[in-house]
Design a protein around this motif. Structure first.
Motif, PDB file in Angstrom:
ATOM      1  N   UNK A  35       0.845  -1.201   0.000  1.00 25.75           N
ATOM      2  CA  UNK A  35       0.000   0.000   0.000  1.00 25.75           C
ATOM      3  C   UNK A  35       0.882   1.253   0.000  1.00 25.75           C
ATOM      4  N   UNK A  36       1.538   1.486  -1.115  1.00 22.88           N
ATOM      5  CA  UNK A  36       2.462   2.622  -1.250  1.00 22.88           C
ATOM      6  C   UNK A  36       1.664   3.927  -1.308  1.00 22.88           C
ATOM      7  N   UNK A  37       2.168   4.934  -0.649  1.00 26.04           N
ATOM      8  CA  UNK A  37       1.486   6.235  -0.641  1.00 26.04           C
ATOM      9  C   UNK A  37       1.614   6.894  -2.010  1.00 26.04           C
ATOM     10  N   UNK A  38       0.708   7.809  -2.293  1.00 32.05           N
ATOM     11  CA  UNK A  38       0.779   8.520  -3.575  1.00 32.05           C
ATOM     12  C   UNK A  38       2.059   9.359  -3.650  1.00 32.05           C
ATOM     13  N   UNK A  39       2.541   9.873  -2.531  1.00 30.69           N
ATOM     14  CA  UNK A  39       3.786  10.662  -2.531  1.00 30.69           C
ATOM     15  C   UNK A  39       4.981   9.784  -2.903  1.00 30.69           C
ATOM     16  N   UNK A  40       5.063   8.581  -2.336  1.00 29.03           N
ATOM     17  CA  UNK A  40       6.164   7.681  -2.674  1.00 29.03           C
ATOM     18  C   UNK A  40       6.035   7.180  -4.110  1.00 29.03           C
ATOM     19  N   UNK A  41       4.813   6.962  -4.556  1.00 30.33           N
ATOM     20  CA  UNK A  41       4.597   6.562  -5.948  1.00 30.33           C
ATOM     21  C   UNK A  41       5.112   7.663  -6.885  1.00 30.33           C
ATOM     22  N   UNK A  42       4.781   8.913  -6.588  1.00 32.95           N
ATOM     23  CA  UNK A  42       5.258  10.031  -7.413  1.00 32.95           C
ATOM     24  C   UNK A  42       6.792  10.098  -7.393  1.00 32.95           C
ATOM     25  N   UNK A  43       7.393   9.883  -6.218  1.00 34.64           N
ATOM     26  CA  UNK A  43       8.850   9.877  -6.105  1.00 34.64           C
ATOM     27  C   UNK A  43       9.450   8.828  -7.046  1.00 34.64           C
ATOM     28  N   UNK A  44       8.819   7.691  -7.112  1.00 31.24           N
ATOM     29  CA  UNK A  44       9.296   6.614  -7.976  1.00 31.24           C
ATOM     30  C   UNK A  44       9.103   6.967  -9.449  1.00 31.24           C
ATOM     31  N   UNK A  45       7.915   7.347  -9.839  1.00 29.36           N
ATOM     32  CA  UNK A  45       7.648   7.528 -11.272  1.00 29.36           C
ATOM     33  C   UNK A  45       8.238   8.814 -11.845  1.00 29.36           C
TER      34      UNK A  45
END
Length: 188
Positions: free
Chosen positions: A12-22
């Motif tokens: 359950x990755x946060x949207x902030x961490x997802x943005x950091x990744x992508x």
């Protein structure tokens, strides 16, 4: 956004961490038949499939042995080559024109150090990949060819129309002639 939901199946990755990744992903295109990785080459980028189908395989004595297929939204990699930065023993070949996004090994390591959530996501994805490999080994030894075929059809029906059947047969450990009979006789 579809990739975000794919990742959340694992963690359950946060949207902030997802943005950091992508936000760190770069794009690359490959043509049908093009190799992404060849034996002896170190895989230095981890690919995220945007479109197309790829196949991990090795060839001996004029025969192709298929290890795995990748397609959206999955990762595309020779896991041991990328993870340990060692020469690959296998090929990754594009079966169709393919669009990929990627991160370098070094950049991914920085992200893993930076975000516990991204690190956990990748650990869980690797655990799922390992479980899939174990299940494939069990299926190859314990299931009939019809059961293997039906399991594949339920898991990846779209590949039946995108991948040459000889490669699916190789992946399932089925003679191509028997695969053809199953394809024509067994309705799903």
């Amino acid at each position: 956004m579809e990739r975000y939901h794919y990742f959340r199946q694992f963690h359950d990755i946060s949207s902030a961490d997802y943005r950091l990744l992508i936000e760190n992903l770069q794009s690359r295109s490959f043509k049908k038949g093009e190799s992404i990785v060849v034996p002896g080459q170190i895989q230095r980028e981890l690919y995220f499939v945007k479109s197309g189908v790829q196949m991990a395989h090795f060839d001996t004595d004029d025969k192709t042995y298929v290890i795995d297929f990748s397609h959206f939204p999955a990762l595309c990699a020779i896991a041991e080559s990328f993870s340990f930065q060692t020469p690959s023993k296998y090929f990754i070949t594009c079966l169709t024109d393919s669009e990929m996004e990627y991160l370098s090994y070094e950049h991914l390591q920085k992200l893993l150090d930076q975000s516990r959530e991204i690190e956990r996501l990748f650990r869980r994805m690797i655990e799922a990949m390992l479980a899939d490999m174990v299940n494939l080994h069990i299926n190859l030894r314990a299931m009939t060819i019809e059961e293997r075929y039906l399991t594949f059809c339920r898991k990846s029906p779209q590949l039946l129309h995108l991948v040459p059947h000889k490669y699916i047969a190789s992946y399932l450990g089925i003679d191509p002639t028997n695969f053809s009979k199953l394809f024509n006789q067994v309705k799903i």
